[in-house]
Design an enzyme around this catalytic site. Structure first.
Site, PDB file in Angstrom:
ATOM      1  N   ASP A 161       0.860  -1.178   0.000  1.00  0.00           N
ATOM      2  CA  ASP A 161       0.000   0.000   0.000  1.00  0.00           C
ATOM      3  C   ASP A 161       0.905   1.240   0.000  1.00  0.00           C
ATOM      4  OD1 ASP A 161      -2.174   1.682  -0.013  1.00  0.00           O
ATOM      5  OD2 ASP A 161      -3.267   0.609   1.546  1.00  0.00           O
TER       6      ASP A 161
HETATM    7  C1  NOJ Z   1      -4.066   3.879   0.011  1.00  0.00           C
HETATM    8  C2  NOJ Z   1      -5.220   2.939   0.108  1.00  0.00           C
HETATM    9  O1  NOJ Z   1      -5.188   2.244   1.336  1.00  0.00           O
HETATM   10  C3  NOJ Z   1      -5.273   1.898  -1.009  1.00  0.00           C
HETATM   11  O2  NOJ Z   1      -6.503   1.245  -0.943  1.00  0.00           O
HETATM   12  C4  NOJ Z   1      -5.053   2.539  -2.356  1.00  0.00           C
HETATM   13  O3  NOJ Z   1      -5.071   1.555  -3.351  1.00  0.00           O
HETATM   14  C5  NOJ Z   1      -3.734   3.284  -2.351  1.00  0.00           C
HETATM   15  N1  NOJ Z   1      -3.766   4.306  -1.337  1.00  0.00           N
HETATM   16  C6  NOJ Z   1      -3.407   3.913  -3.698  1.00  0.00           C
HETATM   17  O4  NOJ Z   1      -4.246   4.969  -3.946  1.00  0.00           O
END
Ligand code: NOJ
Length: 712
Positions: A257
């Site tokens: 993430d």
């Molecule tokens: C943080 C989020 O937790 C995740 O779900 C997402 O895919 C990423 N950011 C990228 O935007």
């Protein structure tokens, strides 16, 4: 040697690490903005993927840089959060879950993939399949609700929809199942907070949706931000390597993430970026999304002997293999290539958005005021969500245009041209200003019926949007009570990314509907339902609490040794509130009435390997055509490990004309009666099971029969 092995053999260590680095583009009105070090990084082979960059022209420009200007010409992986639609925004996943319809879940993902790939994208960071049982957690909006069986069906449908049958096709996207895992169990519903769940909960609740996604061929997985009992998921060897790659047989790519690898430092398991990078790589995280830990840390981790070049090779191999599976080496410009746009397909997509949106609406209560009486009448529309265009998109608006959604007010005006519709906002979603309430009350005074459009802003659910007390924000309650005091028929439409705590409203309004965030066709969909053009079919994918103090509350609870008994003090209950939710999982009214009867089974006993067919008669007792959703639950009455009071094992839908009667048949494999025994191996323990059907998880309204498991 395979193409990938040959390529790997030609790569420098820096280029291999580059394949593991995903950078982001910023976005301005004119398109993506790339920092100069990002373009340099692409040319130098130090960046292997980008997120948040879309639009065929922009995608191809950066791809050209990678393919034509970097030493080895390796194409980039371009990813984006296409969670509930790309340009055409569909309802938020929690709302879509209310359809209980895998065919439509798959279709919306397919349409999103068609639009996203046209914009040059190859990866979506979806589906989000976190089981969530706490409305405080804002990300409950992004997933399929509280039940692991539903989440598993949702996961496989979305993977099939995004990826299509061939990942190399010009309209196929890599699906990234996220967030692995148990993110929905964040302590006290606070986003990014620690998780502490039992081994059993992991295997029974949080892992099955991922297992289903993998079985459907999901090509990528994203570890969650949280730790589980002290081990951050981004460094969780037992789950990422042993379970995911070992037991579940996942052979795709693990994408961290955003900044999660660097966050191993504040998590308290890594002393610096170098250790963080080594921990993540060792755990099997292939791609570092935006933390610079791999680019800066891995070379030093190699020097310190924390990792070997073999670890880097393994990860790079997987990333390159994914690029090959996507067909990027054969034609990096396939996605976003000039294809002709078929206007009828565009129209059909928009119609799909409307159909899915109206199917997602859950009528919570209705004292007969819905559907609105036909014929001319005076309608007042009040509340801050009536004309909240951009909010209708919900938490992940991807490339959806903020000006695109149909507002509730517009939908109603279009559907009711003969009615006089007065509108007053009354209050803003969050402000303390009550000066508009008087005008709203004036608009309502002479109305035959009042529609109150209340709720949250789209930004109040989703990531980093936990709410300790998810009630109607701002002064909306004051507006609503003033309107209700007029004593006229009132319909409350609740826009939200979660169950909102509004028992008082449910008590007083003549009808209440959960309208979530329904996407670009929100207003038309709501008008279809309130006018009765469409008979409502949405059912709650989460238990709706009376009060946040009951959270987490879910139907699959384990029995207590002292079940709640209001007449007995020493039982499992609250002194100040019922233990029952406001609305059970599966609840949702139609404009007609269905009755179930005569549940019977194809056999009274079964052994491993058998299938049982449960049949139940359903009759439409009302005066309108309607569709009912039938839920099938089981309970293992006595087992070596206490089983939940209800476990969902099947769903069926039936559409019946007024007065029509028909039977629904649900086939259940014997394996559905198995559970993880004391040794965590699946077992069907001989003995009595209860099998129940009903239109929700309300245990007082189920029809139940017994079935006996005999030894294999
Ligand atoms: C943080 C989020 O937790 C995740 O779900 C997402 O895919 C990423 N950011 C990228 O935007």
């Amino acid at each position: 040697m395979s193409r990938i092995e040959t390529l790997l053999a030609a790569m420098t260590c820096e280029e291999k690490i580059g394949q593991l680095v995903m950078a982001t583009a910023g976005y301005a009105v004119t398109g993506p903005v790339l920092a100069s070090d990002a373009t340099e990084g692409v040319r130098a082979g130090r960046i292997g993927g980008m997120l948040n960059l879309w639009g065929a022209e922009h995608a191809h420009a950066i791809q050209r840089m990678a393919v034509e200007e970097s030493r080895l010409g390796i194409p980039l992986l371009l990813g984006f959060d296409i969670v509930h639609g790309h340009r055409t925004i569909f309802p938020i996943p929690l709302a879509e879950a209310a359809l209980f319809d895998p065919v439509l879940w798959e279709r919306t993902a397919r349409e999103a993939a068609v639009e996203a790939t046209r914009d040059g994208l190859a990866v979506t960071f979806a589906p989000m399949i976190d089981v969530a049982r706490d409305p405080r957690w804002g990300r409950i909006a992004e997933g399929p609700g509280e039940d692991p069986w539903v989440a598993a069906r949702f996961a496989e449908a979305k993977v099939r929809g995004f990826q299509g049958s061939n990942l190399a096709a010009a309209d196929s996207l890599v699906a990234t199942a996220k967030h692995f895992c148990a993110y929905g169990a964040a302590t006290a519903g606070r986003d990014y907070a620690s998780v502490d769940v039992s081994e059993r909960s992991l295997h029974e609740i949080y892992l099955p949706p991922f297992q289903a996604a993998i079985a459907a061929g999901c090509a990528a997985i994203m570890p969650a931000f949280n730790d589980i009992a002290g081990i951050p998921m981004t460094a969780h060897v037992a789950l990422l390597r042993d379970w995911l790659r070992g037991q579940a047989g996942f052979d795709g790519v693990v994408i961290s993430d955003y900044n999660a690898i660097a966050e191993l430092v504040p998590h308290g398991v890594a002393g610096d970026l170098v250790e963080a990078a080594a921990l993540a790589l060792k755990a099997g995280v292939d791609i570092d999304m935006m933390s610079n830990a791999y680019s800066r840390g891995l070379p030093m981790a190699l020097d310190r002997g924390l990792i070997s070049i073999h670890d880097i090779d393994e990860a790079a191999f997987r990333v390159l293999t994914l690029k090959q599976r996507l067909g990027l080496f054969d034609d990096p410009y396939r996605r976003g290539g000039a294809g002709t746009i078929d206007p009828s397909a565009e129209r059909a997509r928009r119609e799909l958005a409307r159909d899915v949106a109206r199917r997602a609406i859950v009528i919570l209560t209705n004292a007969g005021v819905l559907p609105l009486a036909s014929g001319a009448q005076r309608i007042a529309v009040v509340g801050p969500l009536a004309d909240a265009r951009a909010d209708m998109r919900g938490s992940w608006s991807a490339a959806g245009d903020a000006n695109d959604p149909v507002t509730i007010l517009e939908g109603l005006r279009a559907a009711l041209p003969h009615c006089e519709i007065a509108y007053a906002r009354g209050v803003d979603i969050e402000s303390e200003d009550v000066s508009g309430i008087g005008e709203a009350i004036d608009a309502c005074r002479s109305a035959d019926v009042i529609l109150m459009c209340l709720g949250e802003a789209a930004s109040m659910s989703g990531e980093a949007a936990s709410r300790a007390d998810p009630v109607l924000p701002g002064r909306q309650r004051e507006l609503a009570e003033a309107v209700l005091d007029l004593g006229r028929p009132v319909v409350a439409l609740l826009s939200s990314g979660r169950p909102l705590m509004a028992s008082w409203l449910v008590e007083r309004a003549d009808a209440v509907a959960a309208t979530w965030f329904l996407g670009c066709e929100a207003g038309n969909a709501i008008a279809d339902v309130v006018t009765g053009r469409f008979d409502p079919t949405g059912r709650l994918p989460v238990t709706w609490p009376r009060d946040i103090g009951q959270s987490p509350i879910f139907f699959a609870a384990r029995p207590s040794g002292r079940p709640a008994n209001p007449a007995d003090h020493f039982t499992s209950k609250y002194l100040d509130m019922s233990v029952e939710p406001l609305f059970p999982f599966g609840h949702g009214l139609s404009y007609t009435r269905f009755a179930l009867s005569n549940l019977r089974l194809s056999a009274e006993t079964f052994r491993p390997g058998d299938d049982i067919v449960a049949s139940v008669d359903v009759v439409n007792e009302g005066s309108r055509l309607g569709e009912e959703t039938i839920f099938l639950f089981i309970r293992d009455v006595v087992a070596s490990v206490a089983r939940p009071l209800l476990e969902l094992k099947g769903i069926a839908k039936i559409k019946l004309a007024p007065g029509e009667r028909s039977a629904v048949h649900l086939s259940i494999p014997a394996s559905a009666f198995s559970f993880l025994g004391l040794d965590f191996r699946p077992i069907i323990e001989p003995g009595r099971f209860e099998l129940s059907v009903g239109t929700s998880a309300d245990r007082t309204n189920l029809i139940t029969v017994s079935v006996q498991a005999t030894a294999g």
